[in-house]
Write an enzyme that holds these catalytic residues in place. Structure first.
Site, short mmCIF file in Angstrom:
data_model
loop_
_atom_site.label_atom_id
_atom_site.label_comp_id
_atom_site.label_asym_id
_atom_site.label_seq_id
_atom_site.Cartn_x
_atom_site.Cartn_y
_atom_site.Cartn_z
NE ARG A 16 -1.92 1.34 3.85
CZ ARG A 16 -2.57 1.71 4.96
NH1 ARG A 16 -2.56 0.91 6.01
NH2 ARG A 16 -3.23 2.82 5.02
CG ASP A 24 9.92 2.52 5.50
OD1 ASP A 24 9.26 1.50 5.24
OD2 ASP A 24 9.57 3.35 6.36
CG ASN A 60 5.43 9.76 8.02
OD1 ASN A 60 4.72 9.61 9.00
ND2 ASN A 60 5.81 8.71 7.30
NE ARG A 141 -2.69 8.84 12.32
CZ ARG A 141 -2.56 7.51 12.26
NH1 ARG A 141 -1.55 6.97 11.61
NH2 ARG A 141 -3.45 6.72 12.82
CG ASP A 190 2.91 4.35 12.50
OD1 ASP A 190 3.84 3.56 12.29
OD2 ASP A 190 2.41 5.05 11.60
CD GLU A 383 4.14 -3.34 7.08
OE1 GLU A 383 4.07 -2.12 7.26
OE2 GLU A 383 3.17 -4.10 7.13
#
Length: 421
Positions: A16, A24, A60, A141, A190, A383
């Site tokens: 996604r 990352d 971010n 958010r 998160d 992930e």
């Protein structure tokens, strides 16, 4: 489109996530380096320098809705990684970007009174300056609107159990919750029990009240990198010799002060681990987490404390497939039973740095086996992974586990080059 354009090619995580993500990218670059993809490594560093120059910081990710926050500051580590390939001149080349990155994280420090905080800076009662995660907005958010609204309403409901809550107070609770969620997103974790007031429920989140050990080790590295960058500028004849030497000395002092502060405020003697500091309560958190390995990864820890940290992590966090992120099972993705590629590398490299080679190798081989077994079974790199039950898919958090995946590929390639020769 919300996508912020970048001047050079780049790698996205996968699944996604169709834009770059700040922290990352460092772990993806580990794999690029192993693959000899120096040009792509430099393109990514150039993109981050462009973001710093354009927006004053690295957001971010390169989306407009991410501009109010950053992520764990690994830019100096990226510069260091690129310098390993292209030579030490890289340090002075990226000196302006490194300086601007530092100013972003330290904005608000000047004039801050003891016991106060402003944006990402906290000045403790004795005058010591450390950092925290923050976000400049206090609204839901955009990428997780529904989840944030639901969490804020649970926070209001929790407050109402001890008495009636008026609408103004309720709105204050909502806005505080939104900011804490956003700050938690800046942490990259998160979400995790590390940020929760009760250690269990996300509606008790209080990220901005915490001085994180990992963030302050990252900023120690940024300070030491700036010192080196000014030394390289001096040796290459770039700029004023007097100014370069003065700035190198300044950043050397800043790094030394931060190391001393991390040792003073983020060492939990009772638990024998590095942990977060809670200024309002004047105490260290008691959790054993992989954040405690950052002082080893960046060389902040003293040898005796590093040995105790190693013992705690090997006993409490190492499982069949690698390191747990924390010991807590809360349903959040950055808690048990999940293990994440970046924290495997932080842990393993930290163990190696202090000479704990057998432990590092054991952890690395467990993670390599888990990754390769899952790939053989599914044809995918994931992930994150369930390190307690390697046959199960990792879960928890706001979205299903994603496949791809940039930092998994990077860390695995690096570990296989070190331990599978």
């Amino acid at each position: 489109s919300s996508l912020l354009p970048l001047p050079y090619p780049y790698i996205v995580p996968g699944g996604r996530f169709r834009e770059i993500y700040y922290w990352d990218s460092y772990f993806t670059m580990l794999g690029l380096k192993e693959s000899g993809e120096t040009e792509m490594m430099e393109n990514m560093v150039r993109n981050f320098a462009y973001l710093i120059g354009t927006y004053g910081h690295i957001p971010n990710g390169n989306r407009s809705y991410y501009l109010s926050r950053s992520q764990p500051p690994f830019f100096s580590s990226m510069v260091e990684l690129l310098a390993e390939v292209k030579g030490n001149g890289i340090y002075s080349s990226y000196l302006p970007a490194l300086e601007k990155e530092y100013r972003f994280w330290m904005d608000g420090a000047d004039g801050l009174e003891p016991g106060g905080s402003r944006r990402r800076v906290v000045r403790l009662k004795d005058g010591t300056v450390l950092n925290r995660y923050w976000d400049d907005s206090d609204t839901p958010r955009q990428e997780s609107y529904r989840e944030d609204v639901e969490t804020a309403e649970r926070a209001v409901k929790r407050a109402s159990t001890s008495g009636a809550v008026g609408e103004e107070a309720a709105e204050n609770i909502r806005r505080r919750t939104y900011r804490e969620l956003r700050a938690g997103a800046e942490s990259g974790l998160d979400y995790s029990s590390r940020w929760f007031g009760d250690g269990r429920n996300i509606d008790t989140i209080r990220t901005t009240e915490i001085v994180p050990v990992d963030l302050n080790c990252l900023l120690f590295h940024l300070e030491t990198t700036l010192k080196r960058a000014y030394e390289e500028a001096d040796s290459s004849g770039t700029g004023s010799v007097k100014d370069n030497r003065a700035m190198a000395a300044t950043y050397g002092k800043k790094a030394a002060a931060r190391r001393k502060a991390v040792e003073a405020y983020c060492w939990n003697e009772k638990k024998g681990v590095y942990s977060d500091y809670l200024p309002a309560e004047d105490r260290r958190s008691d959790g054993v987490t992989m954040a405690g390995m950052y002082p080893l990864f960046f060389g902040v820890a003293g040898k005796a404390r590093a040995a105790r940290q190693k013992d705690a992590v090997m006993a409490r966090l190492l499982r069949a497939g690698g390191f747990l992120t924390t010991t807590e099972s809360t349903g959040q993705q950055w808690d048990a039973p999940n293990g994440w590629p970046p924290l495997q590398w932080i842990g393993i490299a930290g163990l190696e740095r202090y000479g704990f080679r057998a432990e590092a190798r054991e952890a690395a081989l467990r993670w390599i086996k888990l990754n390769t077994d899952v790939f053989s079974r599914t044809g995918k790199m994931m992930e994150k992974y369930d390190v307690t039950n390697p046959g199960l898919e990792a879960g928890g958090g706001e979205y299903p586990s994603q496949d791809g995946f940039g930092w998994t590929n990077g860390v695995l390639l690096k570990l296989m080059s070190l331990y599978k020769k």
